[in-house]
Scaffold this motif. Structure first.
Motif, PDB file in Angstrom:
ATOM      1  N   ASP A  62      -1.831  32.325-115.003  1.00  0.00           N
ATOM      2  CA  ASP A  62      -3.010  31.727-114.379  1.00  0.00           C
ATOM      3  C   ASP A  62      -2.757  30.266-114.006  1.00  0.00           C
ATOM      4  N   ASP A  63      -2.132  29.525-114.909  1.00  0.00           N
ATOM      5  CA  ASP A  63      -1.841  28.122-114.642  1.00  0.00           C
ATOM      6  C   ASP A  63      -0.860  27.972-113.487  1.00  0.00           C
ATOM      7  N   LEU A  64       0.175  28.814-113.450  1.00  0.00           N
ATOM      8  CA  LEU A  64       1.145  28.749-112.358  1.00  0.00           C
ATOM      9  C   LEU A  64       0.496  29.045-111.013  1.00  0.00           C
ATOM     10  N   CYS A  65      -0.366  30.048-110.964  1.00  0.00           N
ATOM     11  CA  CYS A  65      -1.068  30.389-109.719  1.00  0.00           C
ATOM     12  C   CYS A  65      -1.995  29.261-109.295  1.00  0.00           C
ATOM     13  N   LYS A 106      -3.159  25.037-105.464  1.00  0.00           N
ATOM     14  CA  LYS A 106      -3.600  23.657-105.259  1.00  0.00           C
ATOM     15  C   LYS A 106      -2.587  22.891-104.406  1.00  0.00           C
ATOM     16  N   ALA A 107      -1.309  23.066-104.697  1.00  0.00           N
ATOM     17  CA  ALA A 107      -0.265  22.383-103.927  1.00  0.00           C
ATOM     18  C   ALA A 107      -0.250  22.864-102.475  1.00  0.00           C
ATOM     19  N   ARG A 108      -0.455  24.160-102.271  1.00  0.00           N
ATOM     20  CA  ARG A 108      -0.480  24.708-100.916  1.00  0.00           C
ATOM     21  C   ARG A 108      -1.666  24.148-100.137  1.00  0.00           C
ATOM     22  N   PHE A 167     -10.790  22.995-101.453  1.00  0.00           N
ATOM     23  CA  PHE A 167     -10.066  22.153-102.414  1.00  0.00           C
ATOM     24  C   PHE A 167     -10.989  21.574-103.476  1.00  0.00           C
ATOM     25  N   ASN A 168     -12.262  21.400-103.170  1.00  0.00           N
ATOM     26  CA  ASN A 168     -13.213  20.836-104.143  1.00  0.00           C
ATOM     27  C   ASN A 168     -13.287  21.670-105.416  1.00  0.00           C
TER      28      ASN A 168
END
Length: 81
Positions: A40-43, A48-50, A74-75
Motif C-alpha cells: 500500500d505504501d509503495l503504491c 503521488k510521484a506520478r 493531488f489534494n
C-alpha cells in the motif's frame, strides 16, 4: 497479540502408483499484514510521484485545465488530519 493457529492442508498426490502427502502451512497474519502495508505504501508513493510529474508537466505546457484537474486529485495525497 494472540498466537495464530497453524492450519495444514493435506493433499494426496499420486505419482507412479506411489502415494505422497504434502502439508502446506499458512502464512502468519503478521507477515500478511506487513506485506499488505508495504505494498500500500509503495503504491501510494508511486501514484503521488506520478501525479507530481504530471502537474509539473501541465505547468510547463501552461495547461490550466489539466493543472486544475490534477491538483484536485493531488489534494487527497497531501491531506493531513
Amino acid at each position: 497479540m494472540k498466537k495464530q493457529k497453524l492450519n495444514y492442508q493435506l493433499k494426496m498426490l499420486r505419482k507412479n502408483n506411489q502415494s505422497e502427502l504434502k502439508a502446506k502451512r499458512e502464512i502468519p497474519f503478521e507477515i500478511r499484514l506487513a506485506s499488505q502495508l508495504l505494498l500500500d505504501d509503495l503504491c501510494f508513493r508511486w501514484n503521488k510521484a506520478r501525479l507530481e510529474k504530471d502537474i509539473n508537466q501541465s505547468l510547463d505546457e501552461q495547461n490550466e485545465e489539466a493543472f486544475k484537474e490534477l491538483s484536485k486529485t493531488f489534494n487527497s495525497y497531501i491531506w493531513e488530519s
